[in-house]
Design an enzyme around this catalytic site. Sequence first.
Site, PDB file in Angstrom:
ATOM      1  N   TYR A  56      64.646  61.808  53.937  1.00 22.50           N
ATOM      2  CA  TYR A  56      65.638  60.827  54.395  1.00 22.50           C
ATOM      3  C   TYR A  56      65.718  60.861  55.925  1.00 22.50           C
ATOM      4  O   TYR A  56      65.705  59.820  56.585  1.00 22.50           O
ATOM      5  CB  TYR A  56      67.002  61.155  53.768  1.00 22.50           C
ATOM      6  CG  TYR A  56      68.117  60.208  54.152  1.00 22.50           C
ATOM      7  CD1 TYR A  56      68.212  58.944  53.566  1.00 22.50           C
ATOM      8  CD2 TYR A  56      69.088  60.572  55.091  1.00 22.50           C
ATOM      9  CE1 TYR A  56      69.251  58.076  53.909  1.00 22.50           C
ATOM     10  CE2 TYR A  56      70.119  59.716  55.435  1.00 22.50           C
ATOM     11  CZ  TYR A  56      70.195  58.468  54.835  1.00 22.50           C
ATOM     12  OH  TYR A  56      71.216  57.602  55.178  1.00 22.50           O
ATOM     13  N   ALA A  89      73.413  44.093  50.807  1.00 21.68           N
ATOM     14  CA  ALA A  89      74.773  43.522  50.743  1.00 21.68           C
ATOM     15  C   ALA A  89      75.525  43.965  49.497  1.00 21.68           C
ATOM     16  O   ALA A  89      76.758  43.935  49.476  1.00 21.68           O
ATOM     17  CB  ALA A  89      74.700  42.004  50.806  1.00 21.68           C
TER      18      ALA A  89
END
Length: 270
Positions: free
Chosen positions: A150, A13
């Site tokens: 990734y 967040a």
Amino acid sequence: MNTHFKKIVITGATGGIGSAIAEALDQQGCDLLLTGRNEVKLDHLLNSLNGENHVKIVADLNTQKGIETLRDAAEKLGVNGLVNCLGINKLATLQGTEEEDISTLIATNLAAPVRVCKALLPILECKPKAVIVNVGSILGSIGYAGSSVYCATKFGLRGFTESLRRELSDTAVSVVYLAPRATDTALNTDAVNQMNRELGNAIDKPRSVAEQLVSALESGKSVNRYLGWPESFFVRLNSLLPAVVDKALLRQLPTIRRYCGMNQTKPVDV
Ligand SMILES: NC(=O)c1ccc[n+]([C@@H]2O[C@H](COP(=O)([O-])OP(=O)(O)OC[C@H]3O[C@@H](n4cnc5c(N)ncnc54)[C@H](OP(=O)(O)O)[C@@H]3O)[C@@H](O)[C@H]2O)c1
């Protein structure tokens, strides 16, 4: 928005996309459980939101303690939604990737969201309707030079999300996979941003990713959403005709290699 999903956990967040999602869901009247490791950023985000029932949890989700702290808080709030938005990246060739980075990338981008889903699922399954959103990437469907580890984590997250969706298809929990393209956040170093500009890769604003998430939640259904054109087209093309994409990306390779060199913190033996 779908009125069912009103109590939502957001991991990551404090990040660029996570905080834009928090703002968008705050505007929809959701109660949010916001989590990240940086308490200062969490407080700043909380102060910027209108809702009065939001809660913050400082947790490193690469630790069992962090997962348990989040699960306990989610149980207390009675959440019916989870948005998994934590993640890290490092532009590097495989040889330029340090051992430690391999472990941290896999732990943060793959193991942590999987563990969060497992920990929160018993809470979500009790609700009449619930949703899990895993934030992947266009690079979860297109292997890209300079991003092999990734890509491995995001391909893994996409596979996990698809399996979980099928496993939960006879339950009230829907499972969404949201795959942004390059987005303007701190995840990308200056070198990555410069490389994207040189390659002509579009860079989205976090707010537009958040709008796509809200619209995916509105349908209330399990969906895959790939953001951006031509990236979403390349996802399809790559699955049907990967050799065509190999050829197109070969042209980018010298540029990508140059920026990988600029992004390295340690010299690599040649
Ligand atoms: N930006 C892009 O170009 C792009 C493109 C496609 C997909 N995505 C994906 O979108 C998601 C969000 O990325 P972003 O661009 O918003 O990145 P960001 O701004 O760098 O934010 C990353 C978030 O992950 C959190 N995080 C990292 N390690 C953590 C850990 N061990 N425990 C708990 N939280 C941790 C950070 O929290 P703290 O800072 O508080 O530690 C931060 O909130 C990621 O999954 C990313 O892969 C991003």
